[in-house]
Motif scaffolding. Structure first.
Motif, short mmCIF file in Angstrom:
data_model
loop_
_atom_site.label_atom_id
_atom_site.label_comp_id
_atom_site.label_asym_id
_atom_site.label_seq_id
_atom_site.Cartn_x
_atom_site.Cartn_y
_atom_site.Cartn_z
N ALA A 14 0.83 -1.21 0.00
CA ALA A 14 0.00 0.00 0.00
C ALA A 14 0.86 1.26 0.00
N MET A 15 1.95 1.23 0.76
CA MET A 15 2.85 2.37 0.78
C MET A 15 3.54 2.54 -0.56
N VAL A 20 4.11 6.24 -5.49
CA VAL A 20 4.21 6.54 -6.92
C VAL A 20 3.66 7.93 -7.22
N PHE A 21 2.81 8.44 -6.34
CA PHE A 21 2.26 9.77 -6.56
C PHE A 21 3.23 10.88 -6.17
N GLU A 27 -1.94 12.64 -11.51
CA GLU A 27 -3.00 11.67 -11.76
C GLU A 27 -2.45 10.49 -12.55
N LEU A 28 -2.90 9.28 -12.16
CA LEU A 28 -2.34 8.06 -12.75
C LEU A 28 -3.44 7.06 -13.07
N ARG A 29 -3.21 6.29 -14.13
CA ARG A 29 -4.07 5.16 -14.44
C ARG A 29 -3.64 3.96 -13.61
N VAL A 30 -4.52 2.98 -13.50
CA VAL A 30 -4.15 1.74 -12.81
C VAL A 30 -2.93 1.13 -13.48
N ARG A 67 -5.71 10.08 -8.01
CA ARG A 67 -4.83 11.11 -7.44
C ARG A 67 -4.88 10.98 -5.93
N LEU A 68 -3.93 11.64 -5.26
CA LEU A 68 -3.93 11.61 -3.80
C LEU A 68 -5.20 12.24 -3.25
#
Length: 272
Positions: A14-15, A20-21, A27-30, A67-68
């Motif tokens: 999870a961390m 990665v953000f 903003e990121l795709r899966v 996104r975060l």
């Protein structure tokens, strides 16, 4: 034991997803997260869904990009509000930035990097992003040089091997011999400077902050565009302001000066 190991692995994964953000893409795709973490698609999707339910990430309803979320902001706010240096320095730094029109920044050392606890920008040094939470190299910043004063030459070499003294501009100090000389000057006069060593067109003046034991635990800097900071004309003025600000924060942390006397707030260049 197996259960503990599984739980630990889940936390680590999870961390890894959250980290990665931190790489500059908001903003990121899966598929981006899969590629950047090396995790499987199903595992990544499951972790993102869990993090979304906990508000650590959020997903755009139209684009589907992640996104975060707000939870990291809440945690960060609680962390800085409980930090004694942040509590002592916040109002003072805000007033300093407003009075000078420049940036006022406070940082601590985390390992081989400096970590910004707070920053305020005056009207002459605007930024579109905040520095709080960012990490920067110690050897290429005024704040970092002040923080390195807490270490011996041997400890500095152990912390940052010479091949890790990366050059960011032609002005960056990239050998320990150069850095030692610079730190000797900084220690003698009570402040450090940086002129285009990390980024072109930027400069700063910084002074160390001490706790009640006299140990350097943080540093405060005044920064901005090269032409506005104008160290060729304003070094004494800005050095005095940085030293006085650092002294005020140090007193708030319980520092009463070295045994047998007090530290002068007058920069060496100004003394007659």
């Amino acid at each position: 034991m197996a259960s503990d190991q599984g739980n630990n692995q889940s936390v680590e994964r999870a961390m890894a997803v959250l980290k990665v953000f931190l790489d500059g893409q908001p903003e990121l795709r899966v598929s981006d997260v899969v590629r950047m973490t090396g995790l499987g698609t199903s595992t990544t999707s499951r972790l993102l869904a869990t993090l979304e339910s906990l508000e650590f990430v959020e997903r755009d309803g139209i684009s589907g990009l992640y996104r975060l979320g707000t939870a990291p902001i809440t945690l960060g706010g609680v962390a800085v509000n409980h930090n004694p240096v942040h509590r002592e320095a916040r109002q003072l730094a805000q007033e300093l930035a407003a009075r000078l029109g420049l940036g006022a920044n406070v940082a601590v050392r985390h390992g081989a990097s400096l970590f910004y606890l707070l920053n305020f920008e005056g009207h002459l040094a605007p930024r579109s992003t905040v520095l709080t939470g960012q990490r920067k190299p110690l050897h290429a910043t005024g704040l970092g040089k002040c923080l390195l004063l807490s270490l011996t030459a041997g400890e500095r070499r152990e912390l940052i091997p010479e091949d890790a003294l990366h050059g960011f501009t032609p002005a960056t100090l990239t050998t320990h011999a150069e850095l030692d000389k610079e730190l000797e000057v900084s220690e003698r006069r009570g402040y450090a400077t940086e002129v285009e060593e990390l980024a072109h067109g930027r400069s700063c003046v910084a002074a160390p902050i001490r706790d009640r034991t006299g140990r350097i635990v943080a540093a405060i800097s005044i920064s901005g565009p090269l032409s506005t900071v104008a160290l060729d004309r304003r070094e004494d003025e800005l050095a005095r302001a940085a030293i006085e600000a650092a002294d005020s924060v140090s007193v708030g942390l319980g520092y009463v000066g070295p045994r047998g006397g007090t530290t002068s707030l007058i920069p060496e260049r100004s003394r007659v």
